[in-house]
Scaffold this motif. Structure first.
Motif, PDB file in Angstrom:
ATOM      1  N   GLU A   1     -10.655 -14.776 -35.823  1.00 31.46           N
ATOM      2  CA  GLU A   1      -9.339 -14.361 -35.296  1.00 31.46           C
ATOM      3  C   GLU A   1      -8.361 -15.530 -35.195  1.00 31.46           C
ATOM      4  O   GLU A   1      -7.180 -15.380 -35.497  1.00 31.46           O
ATOM      5  N   ARG A   2      -8.875 -16.696 -34.781  1.00 35.41           N
ATOM      6  CA  ARG A   2      -7.941 -17.815 -34.562  1.00 35.41           C
ATOM      7  C   ARG A   2      -7.463 -18.439 -35.875  1.00 35.41           C
ATOM      8  O   ARG A   2      -6.315 -18.839 -35.999  1.00 35.41           O
ATOM      9  N   PHE A   3      -8.366 -18.543 -36.833  1.00 32.98           N
ATOM     10  CA  PHE A   3      -7.992 -19.146 -38.129  1.00 32.98           C
ATOM     11  C   PHE A   3      -8.536 -18.278 -39.268  1.00 32.98           C
ATOM     12  O   PHE A   3      -9.401 -18.686 -40.023  1.00 32.98           O
TER      13      PHE A   3
ATOM     14  N   THR B   1      -3.746 -29.063 -23.467  1.00 37.80           N
ATOM     15  CA  THR B   1      -3.046 -27.860 -23.011  1.00 37.80           C
ATOM     16  C   THR B   1      -3.800 -26.582 -23.358  1.00 37.80           C
ATOM     17  O   THR B   1      -3.843 -25.652 -22.560  1.00 37.80           O
ATOM     18  N   TYR B   2      -4.408 -26.535 -24.527  1.00 35.50           N
ATOM     19  CA  TYR B   2      -4.914 -25.239 -25.010  1.00 35.50           C
ATOM     20  C   TYR B   2      -6.432 -25.101 -25.001  1.00 35.50           C
ATOM     21  O   TYR B   2      -6.945 -24.012 -25.220  1.00 35.50           O
ATOM     22  N   ARG B   3      -7.139 -26.194 -24.791  1.00 36.16           N
ATOM     23  CA  ARG B   3      -8.606 -26.183 -24.874  1.00 36.16           C
ATOM     24  C   ARG B   3      -9.034 -25.422 -26.142  1.00 36.16           C
ATOM     25  O   ARG B   3      -8.481 -25.699 -27.197  1.00 36.16           O
ATOM     26  N   VAL B   4      -9.999 -24.476 -26.047  1.00 31.42           N
ATOM     27  CA  VAL B   4     -10.441 -23.841 -27.312  1.00 31.42           C
ATOM     28  C   VAL B   4      -9.514 -22.706 -27.764  1.00 31.42           C
ATOM     29  O   VAL B   4      -9.706 -22.137 -28.837  1.00 31.42           O
ATOM     30  N   ASN B   5      -8.503 -22.398 -26.943  1.00 28.98           N
ATOM     31  CA  ASN B   5      -7.649 -21.241 -27.254  1.00 28.98           C
ATOM     32  C   ASN B   5      -6.510 -21.608 -28.199  1.00 28.98           C
ATOM     33  O   ASN B   5      -5.339 -21.621 -27.824  1.00 28.98           O
ATOM     34  N   ILE B   6      -6.883 -21.940 -29.413  1.00 33.62           N
ATOM     35  CA  ILE B   6      -5.888 -22.344 -30.404  1.00 33.62           C
ATOM     36  C   ILE B   6      -5.896 -21.340 -31.561  1.00 33.62           C
ATOM     37  O   ILE B   6      -6.825 -20.563 -31.695  1.00 33.62           O
TER      38      ILE B   6
ATOM     39  N   ILE C   1      -0.662 -24.021 -33.938  1.00 31.94           N
ATOM     40  CA  ILE C   1      -0.669 -25.373 -34.527  1.00 31.94           C
ATOM     41  C   ILE C   1       0.609 -25.589 -35.352  1.00 31.94           C
ATOM     42  O   ILE C   1       1.254 -26.635 -35.269  1.00 31.94           O
ATOM     43  N   ARG C   2       1.000 -24.563 -36.102  1.00 37.08           N
ATOM     44  CA  ARG C   2       2.242 -24.683 -36.896  1.00 37.08           C
ATOM     45  C   ARG C   2       3.439 -24.911 -35.981  1.00 37.08           C
ATOM     46  O   ARG C   2       4.300 -25.752 -36.256  1.00 37.08           O
TER      47      ARG C   2
ATOM     48  N   ILE D   1      -6.235 -31.002 -34.682  1.00 36.37           N
ATOM     49  CA  ILE D   1      -6.825 -29.750 -34.202  1.00 36.37           C
ATOM     50  C   ILE D   1      -8.154 -30.120 -33.559  1.00 36.37           C
ATOM     51  O   ILE D   1      -9.056 -30.630 -34.217  1.00 36.37           O
ATOM     52  N   ASP D   2      -8.252 -29.870 -32.275  1.00 40.07           N
ATOM     53  CA  ASP D   2      -9.461 -30.232 -31.529  1.00 40.07           C
ATOM     54  C   ASP D   2     -10.426 -29.039 -31.563  1.00 40.07           C
ATOM     55  O   ASP D   2     -10.334 -28.159 -32.435  1.00 40.07           O
ATOM     56  N   ASP D   3     -11.340 -28.986 -30.626  1.00 38.54           N
ATOM     57  CA  ASP D   3     -12.349 -27.927 -30.559  1.00 38.54           C
ATOM     58  C   ASP D   3     -11.677 -26.547 -30.527  1.00 38.54           C
ATOM     59  O   ASP D   3     -10.584 -26.399 -29.985  1.00 38.54           O
ATOM     60  N   GLY D   4     -12.374 -25.540 -31.097  1.00 38.83           N
ATOM     61  CA  GLY D   4     -11.868 -24.169 -30.991  1.00 38.83           C
ATOM     62  C   GLY D   4     -11.669 -23.478 -32.331  1.00 38.83           C
ATOM     63  O   GLY D   4     -11.442 -22.277 -32.381  1.00 38.83           O
ATOM     64  N   PHE D   5     -11.752 -24.230 -33.448  1.00 41.45           N
ATOM     65  CA  PHE D   5     -11.506 -23.592 -34.747  1.00 41.45           C
ATOM     66  C   PHE D   5     -12.792 -23.065 -35.383  1.00 41.45           C
ATOM     67  O   PHE D   5     -12.769 -22.380 -36.401  1.00 41.45           O
ATOM     68  N   PHE D   6     -13.936 -23.382 -34.766  1.00 40.76           N
ATOM     69  CA  PHE D   6     -15.218 -23.044 -35.395  1.00 40.76           C
ATOM     70  C   PHE D   6     -15.472 -21.530 -35.388  1.00 40.76           C
ATOM     71  O   PHE D   6     -15.124 -20.836 -34.433  1.00 40.76           O
ATOM     72  N   GLY D   7     -16.128 -21.063 -36.448  1.00 41.97           N
ATOM     73  CA  GLY D   7     -16.545 -19.662 -36.513  1.00 41.97           C
ATOM     74  C   GLY D   7     -18.056 -19.563 -36.429  1.00 41.97           C
ATOM     75  O   GLY D   7     -18.621 -19.325 -35.374  1.00 41.97           O
TER      76      GLY D   7
END
Ligand code: GLA
Length: 534
Positions: free
Chosen positions: A83-85, A32-37, A42-43, A64-70
């Motif tokens: 921004e995301r995490f 559903t969210y691709r990298v936009n998490i 998640i909560r 948690i799939d792809d998208g959390f990387f900085g």
């Protein structure tokens, strides 16, 4: 031991059977969210999983799939997306754990993530595990506390062209060295990667990414049709995350979920759990289907009948070689399909009780043949409980364990599945032999009493290739006793040929292997076994 020749008796006398870990169940962010998490999202999904009764139904993982990387800093330390995490990943893993759930994370076997290649996520550059195996493993599992990891292969495959087996072995060795926890690991290579994977991963993808469309669901089922021998013992073919609740028709959703359960795929929900349609939620919580997926034997169903466009899949549940089996009448075609399945084809006999597991209702018992009409894109999933279990007589080549099989299409003339008109099940295997380890093996050839059997091998003479000098040969071994067959039919235009021999089986399971050390074998279709005397 009086009565031990009843089919339901355990076969390995005295052996304690430890149930394997079942396929994992949970939710994953990608579909559903691709990298936009982000952390709040998640909560929210973790909360919804509990609130919607899914945790109670057995769903445990929040992945948690792809998208959390900085980014990765000069010391090689991995940072999360600012921004995301912004508070890192430990807090969110702790939160998931506080709900009584397990937490999953994602990485890449090469340097750059799939998101950086396909979703223009610049934060995915240089953050993969390549060269940072131990450091990242320490971070994911010790510092952050995750329980599961999916490891993708975009950067490793498309950019670095690394060897899959070497790469995943290095990563898994690092994880095992660094983390004392029992980590559930998923290899994400979009094709069956090879028999080495069972020693490294709990599950592995067998296909490209799923989409919320019927053709995608149908194609993934087709990819997994003949892979049952490669799964087992707590290791599973992963048909990808579920697209339930994302627009398929009711019938298609039932087929999607039902077949993921029959084929013992991990069950990772991929929709927004705060807005899931009621019917989809009900299906995901269908206890009888879930029990099929989480069955204590952990077996993947295999095809026993293929007629027209319909397929009949079957697997043992509860007890190996018992009187209860799960049966799926699967119709991938665009029109209704009338199934007629003789009980003997399911190795069942006598009055047989049937229960429809999708509808949760009993059907009328049968004693000869199971007959149902199944709508287009539909499936009928039955629990069949018979009076007797029969000894199997037919072993298809396409169900064998192919020691050197992979679906990566990298190897010239690798062992492969090859449709052939007139072959049993419409399928053969080709490119068997040439060296000792390129064989097909049936590990569970079952005989109740043991003794002499007539084995008839069905094969298809292969096309003689240019510069191929020797005739094809076939070595058959039964529990290690080898017989060389030669003088085989060579004219392919004659279709399926047979050769027969007498073999001795012991009571219980026997291992039959076919191959040829120095030459290729003909294409293999199946073999039958008939006891020679009572
Ligand atoms: C690959 C995987 C998907 C998903 C994305 C993330 O395409 O197969 O399941 O993890 O990468 O970028």
């Amino acid at each position: 031991m009086a009565g031990c020749f009843l089919a339901a008796c355990p076969v390995t006398a005295g052996a304690q059977h430890v149930s394997p870990e079942p396929p994992i169940m949970g939710w994953s962010s990608w579909n559903t969210y691709r990298v936009n998490i982000n952390e709040a999202l998640i909560r929210t999904q973790a909360d919804a999983m509990v609130r919607q009764g899914l945790q109670e139904a057995g769903y445990r993982f929040v992945n948690i799939d792809d998208g959390f990387f900085g980014w990765r800093d000069k010391e090689g330390v991995l940072h999360t997306h600012p921004e995301r995490f912004p508070y890192g990943m430990k807090g969110i893993a702790d939160y998931i754990h506080s709900l009584g759930l397990k937490a999953g994370i994602y990485s890449e076997a090469g340097s750059n993530t799939c998101g950086s290649i396909w979703d223009a996520d610049r934060n995915g550059i240089g953050v993969g595990m390549y060269g940072f195996e131990r450091q990242d493993a320490d971070l994911f599992f010790n510092k952050w506390g995750f329980d599961f990891i999916k490891i993708d292969y975009c950067g490793a495959g498309q950019q670095l062209d690394l060897d899959e087996e070497e790469r995943y072995t290095a990563i898994v060795e690092a994880i095992r060295e660094v983390s004392p926890k029992n980590i559930s690991l998923n290899v994400c290579r979009w094709a069956y990667p090879g028999t080495w994977v069972k020693g490294l991963a709990t599950s592995w993808r067998i296909s490209g990414d799923i989409t919320p469309s019927w053709t995608s669901v149908r194609d993934i089922i087709a990819r997994n049709r003949y892979l049952s021998a490669f799964a087992g013992d707590g290791h599973y073919n992963d048909m990808d995350m579920l697209e339930i609740g994302r627009g398929l028709s009711q019938t298609e959703e039932e087929t999607h979920f039902g077949m993921w359960c029959m084929l013992s795929s991990p069950l990772l929900i991929g929709c927004d759990l705060t807005r899931i349609p009621e019917k989809s939620l009900e299906l995901l919580k269908n206890r009888e289907l879930i029990a099929l997926n989480q069955d204590s034997l952990g077996l993947q169903a295999y095809v026993v009948q293929h007629e027209g466009e319909g397929y009949v899949f079957v697997k043992d549940i509860l007890q190996r070689r018992g009187r209860v089996r799960a049966v799926a009448l699967y119709n991938p075609s665009d029109s209704p399909c009338a199934f007629s399945v003789p009980l003997s084809c399911l190795e069942l006999e006598g009055k047989t009780r049937l229960r429809d597991l999708v509808r949760g209702k009993d059907e009328r018992p049968v004693s000869d043949c199971i007959r149902f009409e199944v709508p287009a894109h539909g499936v009928k999933i039955l629990r069949a409980e018979a009076e007797r279990r029969l000894e199997p007589q037919l072993y298809e080549a396409e169900h064998a364990y192919l020691n050197e099989f992979d679906d990566l299409a990298k190897r010239p003339r690798g062992i492969a599945y090859m449709p052939f008109e007139g072959a049993s099940g419409g399928m053969t295997i080709c490119n068997v032999g040439g060296h000792a380890s390129n064989y097909a093996e049936w590990k569970e050839v079952f005989s109740e009493k043991g003794g002499a059997y007539r084995m008839t091998i069905h094969y298809v003479p292969a096309e003689r290739r240019e510069r191929e000098i020797s005739d094809r040969r076939l070595t058959v071994s039964v529990n290690g006793n080898q017989v060389e067959l030669d003088g085989l039919e060579t004219d392919r235009s004659k279709g399926v040929a047979t050769v027969a021999l007498t073999v001795t089986l012991r009571p219980g399971y026997n291992v039959v292997r076919m191959g040829s050390r120095l030459t290729w074998t003909p294409d293999l279709d199946c073999f039958t076994l008939v006891p020679l005397s009572e």
